[in-house]
Design a protein around this motif. Structure first.
Motif, PDB file in Angstrom:
ATOM      1  N   ASP A  61       7.328  -5.293 118.113  1.00 53.20           N
ATOM      2  CA  ASP A  61       8.366  -3.880 118.381  1.00 53.20           C
ATOM      3  C   ASP A  61       9.511  -4.363 118.174  1.00 53.20           C
ATOM      4  O   ASP A  61      10.290  -3.600 117.917  1.00 53.20           O
ATOM      5  CB  ASP A  61       7.402  -3.154 119.063  1.00 53.20           C
ATOM      6  CG  ASP A  61       5.956  -2.671 119.579  1.00 53.20           C
ATOM      7  OD1 ASP A  61       6.000  -2.573 117.623  1.00 53.20           O
ATOM      8  OD2 ASP A  61       5.378  -2.305 119.778  1.00 53.20           O
ATOM      9  N   GLU A  62      10.058  -5.315 119.606  1.00 52.32           N
ATOM     10  CA  GLU A  62      11.538  -5.359 119.951  1.00 52.32           C
ATOM     11  C   GLU A  62      12.429  -5.525 118.603  1.00 52.32           C
ATOM     12  O   GLU A  62      13.580  -5.436 118.771  1.00 52.32           O
ATOM     13  CB  GLU A  62      11.471  -6.370 120.936  1.00 52.32           C
ATOM     14  CG  GLU A  62      12.597  -6.559 121.835  1.00 52.32           C
ATOM     15  CD  GLU A  62      12.909  -7.975 122.435  1.00 52.32           C
ATOM     16  OE1 GLU A  62      13.512  -8.460 122.304  1.00 52.32           O
ATOM     17  OE2 GLU A  62      11.440  -7.844 123.432  1.00 52.32           O
ATOM     18  N   ASP A  65      13.140  -2.947 116.132  1.00 50.68           N
ATOM     19  CA  ASP A  65      13.493  -1.990 116.845  1.00 50.68           C
ATOM     20  C   ASP A  65      15.172  -2.289 116.267  1.00 50.68           C
ATOM     21  O   ASP A  65      16.039  -1.866 115.947  1.00 50.68           O
ATOM     22  CB  ASP A  65      13.035  -1.345 118.125  1.00 50.68           C
ATOM     23  CG  ASP A  65      11.826  -0.891 117.949  1.00 50.68           C
ATOM     24  OD1 ASP A  65      11.518  -0.496 117.063  1.00 50.68           O
ATOM     25  OD2 ASP A  65      11.489  -0.431 119.344  1.00 50.68           O
ATOM     26  N   LYS A  66      15.211  -4.309 116.434  1.00 49.18           N
ATOM     27  CA  LYS A  66      16.874  -4.881 116.729  1.00 49.18           C
ATOM     28  C   LYS A  66      16.999  -4.445 115.311  1.00 49.18           C
ATOM     29  O   LYS A  66      18.135  -4.120 115.759  1.00 49.18           O
ATOM     30  CB  LYS A  66      16.471  -5.883 117.399  1.00 49.18           C
ATOM     31  CG  LYS A  66      17.337  -6.867 117.297  1.00 49.18           C
ATOM     32  CD  LYS A  66      17.159  -8.208 118.232  1.00 49.18           C
ATOM     33  CE  LYS A  66      19.168  -8.281 118.118  1.00 49.18           C
ATOM     34  NZ  LYS A  66      19.062 -10.199 118.503  1.00 49.18           N
TER      35      LYS A  66
END
Length: 113
Positions: A61-62, A65-66
Motif C-alpha cells: 500500500d505504501e 501510494d508513493k
C-alpha cells in the motif's frame, strides 16, 4: 537516463489505461514447520506466516501510494502443504487448512496457497 517522452508515456498509462500492479506474491518455505503433532504444526505455521508477512500489505500500500500505482492483489505462496502436513491425519490436515485461512486473514492478504 529517462527521456521526457518515456515519462509522459507512463503518466498517460496511469491516467487513461489505469496502470496497476496486478499481484505481489510473498513466498514462504514452511518445510521446517512439519511436525507429528497437529497443534504444534499449526502453531509453527501460524507463527512463521505472521512473522514473514506482517508488513506485506502495508508495504504494498505504501509503495502504491508513493508512486500512484495500486497493487491490486497481495498473496502468500507457501510450500506444498501436502508435504508439510504429510505426518498428519485428515483431522490434522483440516486444522492446517484452517490455520492457513486464519493466517491469511490476520495478514490481510487476498489469497494464500
Amino acid at each position: 537516463m529517462l527521456h521526457p517522452r518515456e515519462i509522459l508515456s507512463t503518466i498517460d498509462m496511469l491516467r487513461h489505461e489505469h496502470l496497476d500492479v496486478r499481484t505481489v506474491t510473498l513466498g514462504i518455505n514452511l518445510f521446517d514447520c512439519a511436525r507429528q503433532d497437529p497443534v504444534r504444526a499449526c502453531a509453527a505455521i501460524r507463527r512463521k506466516i505472521l512473522d514473514k508477512a506482517r508488513h506485506l500489505v502495508a508495504v504494498c500500500d505504501e509503495v502504491g501510494d508513493k508512486y500512484g500505482i495500486p497493487v491490486v492483489n497481495k498473496r502468500i505462496a507457501v510450500s506444498p502443504i501436502a508435504a508439510v502436513a504429510a505426518p498428519l491425519d485428515a483431522d490434522g490436515m483440516r486444522r492446517v487448512a484452517q490455520t492457513l485461512d486464519e493466517a491469511a486473514e490476520a495478514s490481510r492478504v487476498d489469497f494464500i496457497g
